[in-house]
Design a protein around this motif. Structure first.
Motif, PDB file in Angstrom:
ATOM      1  N   GLN A   1      -7.537   8.912  -3.325  1.00  0.00           N
ATOM      2  CA  GLN A   1      -8.330   9.659  -2.350  1.00  0.00           C
ATOM      3  C   GLN A   1      -8.260  11.159  -2.609  1.00  0.00           C
ATOM      4  OE1 GLN A   1      -6.383   7.230   0.888  1.00  0.00           O
ATOM      5  NE2 GLN A   1      -8.261   7.832   1.936  1.00  0.00           N
ATOM      6  N   ILE A   2      -7.079  11.653  -2.885  1.00  0.00           N
ATOM      7  CA  ILE A   2      -6.917  13.083  -3.159  1.00  0.00           C
ATOM      8  C   ILE A   2      -7.710  13.472  -4.400  1.00  0.00           C
ATOM      9  CG2 ILE A   2      -5.267  14.861  -3.871  1.00  0.00           C
ATOM     10  CD1 ILE A   2      -3.148  13.236  -2.204  1.00  0.00           C
ATOM     11  N   GLU A   3      -7.552  12.697  -5.471  1.00  0.00           N
ATOM     12  CA  GLU A   3      -8.267  12.990  -6.715  1.00  0.00           C
ATOM     13  C   GLU A   3      -9.781  13.008  -6.483  1.00  0.00           C
ATOM     14  OE1 GLU A   3      -9.059  10.311 -10.466  1.00  0.00           O
ATOM     15  OE2 GLU A   3      -7.043  11.155 -10.577  1.00  0.00           O
ATOM     16  N   THR A   4     -10.267  12.050  -5.720  1.00  0.00           N
ATOM     17  CA  THR A   4     -11.697  11.958  -5.447  1.00  0.00           C
ATOM     18  C   THR A   4     -12.180  13.134  -4.613  1.00  0.00           C
ATOM     19  OG1 THR A   4     -11.604   9.548  -5.582  1.00  0.00           O
ATOM     20  CG2 THR A   4     -13.496  10.496  -4.432  1.00  0.00           C
ATOM     21  N   LEU A   5     -11.442  13.469  -3.570  1.00  0.00           N
ATOM     22  CA  LEU A   5     -11.838  14.559  -2.685  1.00  0.00           C
ATOM     23  C   LEU A   5     -11.786  15.905  -3.397  1.00  0.00           C
ATOM     24  CD1 LEU A   5     -12.752  14.867   0.234  1.00  0.00           C
ATOM     25  CD2 LEU A   5     -10.372  15.204   0.881  1.00  0.00           C
TER      26      LEU A   5
ATOM     27  N   ALA B   1      -1.101  16.269   2.298  1.00  0.00           N
ATOM     28  CA  ALA B   1      -1.120  17.654   2.776  1.00  0.00           C
ATOM     29  C   ALA B   1      -0.655  18.616   1.683  1.00  0.00           C
ATOM     30  CB  ALA B   1      -0.252  17.797   4.018  1.00  0.00           C
ATOM     31  N   ASP B   2       0.400  18.251   0.984  1.00  0.00           N
ATOM     32  CA  ASP B   2       0.923  19.114  -0.087  1.00  0.00           C
ATOM     33  C   ASP B   2      -0.087  19.281  -1.219  1.00  0.00           C
ATOM     34  OD1 ASP B   2       3.282  19.367   1.331  1.00  0.00           O
ATOM     35  OD2 ASP B   2       4.428  17.980   0.054  1.00  0.00           O
ATOM     36  N   ARG B   3      -0.616  18.174  -1.694  1.00  0.00           N
ATOM     37  CA  ARG B   3      -1.552  18.222  -2.829  1.00  0.00           C
ATOM     38  C   ARG B   3      -2.863  18.918  -2.461  1.00  0.00           C
ATOM     39  NH1 ARG B   3      -1.551  13.792  -6.254  1.00  0.00           N
ATOM     40  NH2 ARG B   3      -3.322  14.781  -7.250  1.00  0.00           N
ATOM     41  N   LEU B   4      -3.376  18.634  -1.268  1.00  0.00           N
ATOM     42  CA  LEU B   4      -4.614  19.298  -0.833  1.00  0.00           C
ATOM     43  C   LEU B   4      -4.373  20.785  -0.597  1.00  0.00           C
ATOM     44  CD1 LEU B   4      -6.003  16.519   1.489  1.00  0.00           C
ATOM     45  CD2 LEU B   4      -7.004  17.278  -0.678  1.00  0.00           C
ATOM     46  N   GLY B   5      -3.207  21.120  -0.056  1.00  0.00           N
ATOM     47  CA  GLY B   5      -2.854  22.527   0.133  1.00  0.00           C
ATOM     48  C   GLY B   5      -2.780  23.266  -1.187  1.00  0.00           C
TER      49      GLY B   5
ATOM     50  N   ALA C   1      -9.812   4.603   0.896  1.00  0.00           N
ATOM     51  CA  ALA C   1      -9.476   4.040  -0.413  1.00  0.00           C
ATOM     52  C   ALA C   1     -10.052   2.642  -0.511  1.00  0.00           C
ATOM     53  CB  ALA C   1      -7.958   3.993  -0.592  1.00  0.00           C
ATOM     54  N   GLY C   2     -10.600   2.338  -1.668  1.00  0.00           N
ATOM     55  CA  GLY C   2     -11.105   0.993  -1.920  1.00  0.00           C
ATOM     56  C   GLY C   2     -10.179   0.277  -2.876  1.00  0.00           C
ATOM     57  N   ARG C   3     -10.253  -1.033  -2.851  1.00  0.00           N
ATOM     58  CA  ARG C   3      -9.496  -1.825  -3.811  1.00  0.00           C
ATOM     59  C   ARG C   3     -10.267  -3.093  -4.093  1.00  0.00           C
ATOM     60  NH1 ARG C   3      -4.584  -4.547  -0.408  1.00  0.00           N
ATOM     61  NH2 ARG C   3      -5.864  -5.162   1.335  1.00  0.00           N
ATOM     62  N   LYS C   4     -10.028  -3.645  -5.243  1.00  0.00           N
ATOM     63  CA  LYS C   4     -10.717  -4.874  -5.624  1.00  0.00           C
ATOM     64  C   LYS C   4     -10.113  -6.034  -4.847  1.00  0.00           C
ATOM     65  CE  LYS C   4     -11.797  -3.285 -10.226  1.00  0.00           C
ATOM     66  NZ  LYS C   4     -11.612  -3.463 -11.646  1.00  0.00           N
ATOM     67  N   ARG C   5     -10.996  -6.840  -4.267  1.00  0.00           N
ATOM     68  CA  ARG C   5     -10.558  -8.033  -3.541  1.00  0.00           C
ATOM     69  C   ARG C   5     -11.539  -9.145  -3.841  1.00  0.00           C
ATOM     70  NH1 ARG C   5      -9.084  -6.658   2.470  1.00  0.00           N
ATOM     71  NH2 ARG C   5      -8.387  -8.787   2.310  1.00  0.00           N
ATOM     72  N   SER C   6     -11.030 -10.336  -3.857  1.00  0.00           N
ATOM     73  CA  SER C   6     -11.902 -11.490  -4.086  1.00  0.00           C
ATOM     74  C   SER C   6     -12.728 -11.737  -2.830  1.00  0.00           C
ATOM     75  CB  SER C   6     -11.065 -12.733  -4.385  1.00  0.00           C
ATOM     76  OG  SER C   6     -10.375 -13.143  -3.216  1.00  0.00           O
ATOM     77  N   PRO C   7     -13.861 -12.414  -2.951  1.00  0.00           N
ATOM     78  CA  PRO C   7     -14.648 -12.753  -1.766  1.00  0.00           C
ATOM     79  C   PRO C   7     -13.828 -13.544  -0.737  1.00  0.00           C
ATOM     80  CG  PRO C   7     -15.952 -13.102  -3.734  1.00  0.00           C
ATOM     81  CD  PRO C   7     -14.551 -12.791  -4.193  1.00  0.00           C
ATOM     82  N   THR C   8     -12.964 -14.429  -1.217  1.00  0.00           N
ATOM     83  CA  THR C   8     -12.120 -15.204  -0.304  1.00  0.00           C
ATOM     84  C   THR C   8     -11.145 -14.282   0.424  1.00  0.00           C
ATOM     85  OG1 THR C   8     -12.274 -17.107  -1.767  1.00  0.00           O
ATOM     86  CG2 THR C   8     -10.495 -17.117  -0.145  1.00  0.00           C
ATOM     87  N   GLY C   9     -10.562 -13.346  -0.308  1.00  0.00           N
ATOM     88  CA  GLY C   9      -9.633 -12.393   0.306  1.00  0.00           C
ATOM     89  C   GLY C   9     -10.309 -11.560   1.375  1.00  0.00           C
TER      90      GLY C   9
ATOM     91  N   ALA D   1     -12.781   6.012  -2.492  1.00  0.00           N
ATOM     92  CA  ALA D   1     -12.044   6.354  -3.706  1.00  0.00           C
ATOM     93  C   ALA D   1     -11.665   5.064  -4.417  1.00  0.00           C
ATOM     94  CB  ALA D   1     -10.792   7.156  -3.351  1.00  0.00           C
ATOM     95  N   GLY D   2     -12.157   4.897  -5.642  1.00  0.00           N
ATOM     96  CA  GLY D   2     -11.899   3.681  -6.413  1.00  0.00           C
ATOM     97  C   GLY D   2     -10.579   3.743  -7.142  1.00  0.00           C
ATOM     98  N   GLU D   3     -10.386   2.792  -8.028  1.00  0.00           N
ATOM     99  CA  GLU D   3      -9.162   2.700  -8.812  1.00  0.00           C
ATOM    100  C   GLU D   3      -9.040   3.892  -9.751  1.00  0.00           C
ATOM    101  OE1 GLU D   3      -6.831   0.229  -8.642  1.00  0.00           O
ATOM    102  OE2 GLU D   3      -7.959  -0.752  -7.048  1.00  0.00           O
ATOM    103  N   LEU D   4      -7.838   4.419  -9.927  1.00  0.00           N
ATOM    104  CA  LEU D   4      -7.606   5.465 -10.915  1.00  0.00           C
ATOM    105  C   LEU D   4      -7.827   4.886 -12.295  1.00  0.00           C
ATOM    106  CD1 LEU D   4      -4.409   7.279  -9.627  1.00  0.00           C
ATOM    107  CD2 LEU D   4      -6.729   8.140  -9.643  1.00  0.00           C
ATOM    108  N   GLY D   5      -8.572   5.588 -13.122  1.00  0.00           N
ATOM    109  CA  GLY D   5      -8.826   5.127 -14.473  1.00  0.00           C
ATOM    110  C   GLY D   5      -9.765   3.931 -14.528  1.00  0.00           C
ATOM    111  N   ASP D   6     -10.461   3.657 -13.448  1.00  0.00           N
ATOM    112  CA  ASP D   6     -11.373   2.522 -13.370  1.00  0.00           C
ATOM    113  C   ASP D   6     -12.541   2.737 -14.326  1.00  0.00           C
ATOM    114  OD1 ASP D   6     -12.663   0.255 -12.547  1.00  0.00           O
ATOM    115  OD2 ASP D   6     -13.171   0.979 -10.553  1.00  0.00           O
ATOM    116  N   ASP D   7     -12.781   1.793 -15.223  1.00  0.00           N
ATOM    117  CA  ASP D   7     -13.893   1.887 -16.160  1.00  0.00           C
ATOM    118  C   ASP D   7     -15.075   1.106 -15.592  1.00  0.00           C
ATOM    119  OD1 ASP D   7     -15.649   2.110 -18.230  1.00  0.00           O
ATOM    120  OD2 ASP D   7     -14.459   0.938 -19.654  1.00  0.00           O
ATOM    121  N   ARG D   8     -15.954   1.794 -14.911  1.00  0.00           N
ATOM    122  CA  ARG D   8     -17.077   1.142 -14.249  1.00  0.00           C
ATOM    123  C   ARG D   8     -18.194   0.783 -15.225  1.00  0.00           C
ATOM    124  NH1 ARG D   8     -16.272   2.340  -8.474  1.00  0.00           N
ATOM    125  NH2 ARG D   8     -14.419   3.547  -8.498  1.00  0.00           N
ATOM    126  N   SER D   9     -18.125   1.305 -16.436  1.00  0.00           N
ATOM    127  CA  SER D   9     -19.178   1.010 -17.399  1.00  0.00           C
ATOM    128  C   SER D   9     -19.135  -0.454 -17.835  1.00  0.00           C
ATOM    129  CB  SER D   9     -19.060   1.911 -18.622  1.00  0.00           C
ATOM    130  OG  SER D   9     -17.821   1.675 -19.285  1.00  0.00           O
TER     131      SER D   9
END
Length: 137
Positions: free
Chosen positions: A18-22, A59-63, A97-105, A127-135
């Motif tokens: 989330q911080i990285e995305t924001l 707070a620290d990182r955003l500051g 924050a988002g995370r991958k979940r199965s439809p059943t989950g 905010a997706g996964e860090l290093g997520d390769d969406r391609s």
């Protein structure tokens, strides 16, 4: 000045994403304040949001990135409380924050992020996964 709502849980990897995305958004830190919100579903010990490691990390990182931050806390259903806080405080953006979940989950356990996305009346930044390769998708 517009406010972004950063809804944090106790998972450091979520908050890091989330911080990285924001911080990566195309505006300067003096154009936006960030409220760091944690929703306690149960809080018998009376903990406060500023006692949470993830909230302090945010707070620290955003500051360090130049953002003005504030803490907020609520109790109850996380999705409902995030949305209510956003409405009451007229935030410009909700960051979750988002995370991958199965439809059943998703069907069995629900998803705070999904509930916020589907019910929000304002922009939601996921905010997706860090290093997520969406391609590859």
């Amino acid at each position: 000045m517009p406010t972004a709502l950063l809804a944090v849980d106790d998972d450091e990897s979520h908050v890091e994403r989330q911080i990285e995305t924001l911080v990566g958004l195309p505006f300067s830190s003096d154009e936006l304040t960030v409220t760091i919100l944690h929703v306690f579903s149960e809080n018998p010990s009376g903990a406060s949001v500023n006692q949470l490691k993830t909230a302090r990390l945010a707070a620290d990182r955003l500051g360090e990135a130049g953002f003005e931050t504030a803490f907020a806390e609520r109790s109850g259903d996380p999705a409902a409380e995030i949305l209510e806080h956003a409405t009451e405080n007229d935030v410009a953006l909700i960051c979750v924050a988002g995370r991958k979940r199965s439809p059943t989950g998703k069907a069995l356990f629900g998803s705070v992020t999904q509930d916020v996305i589907l019910s929000a009346e304002r922009p939601v930044l996921v905010a997706g996964e860090l290093g997520d390769d969406r391609s590859a998708a």
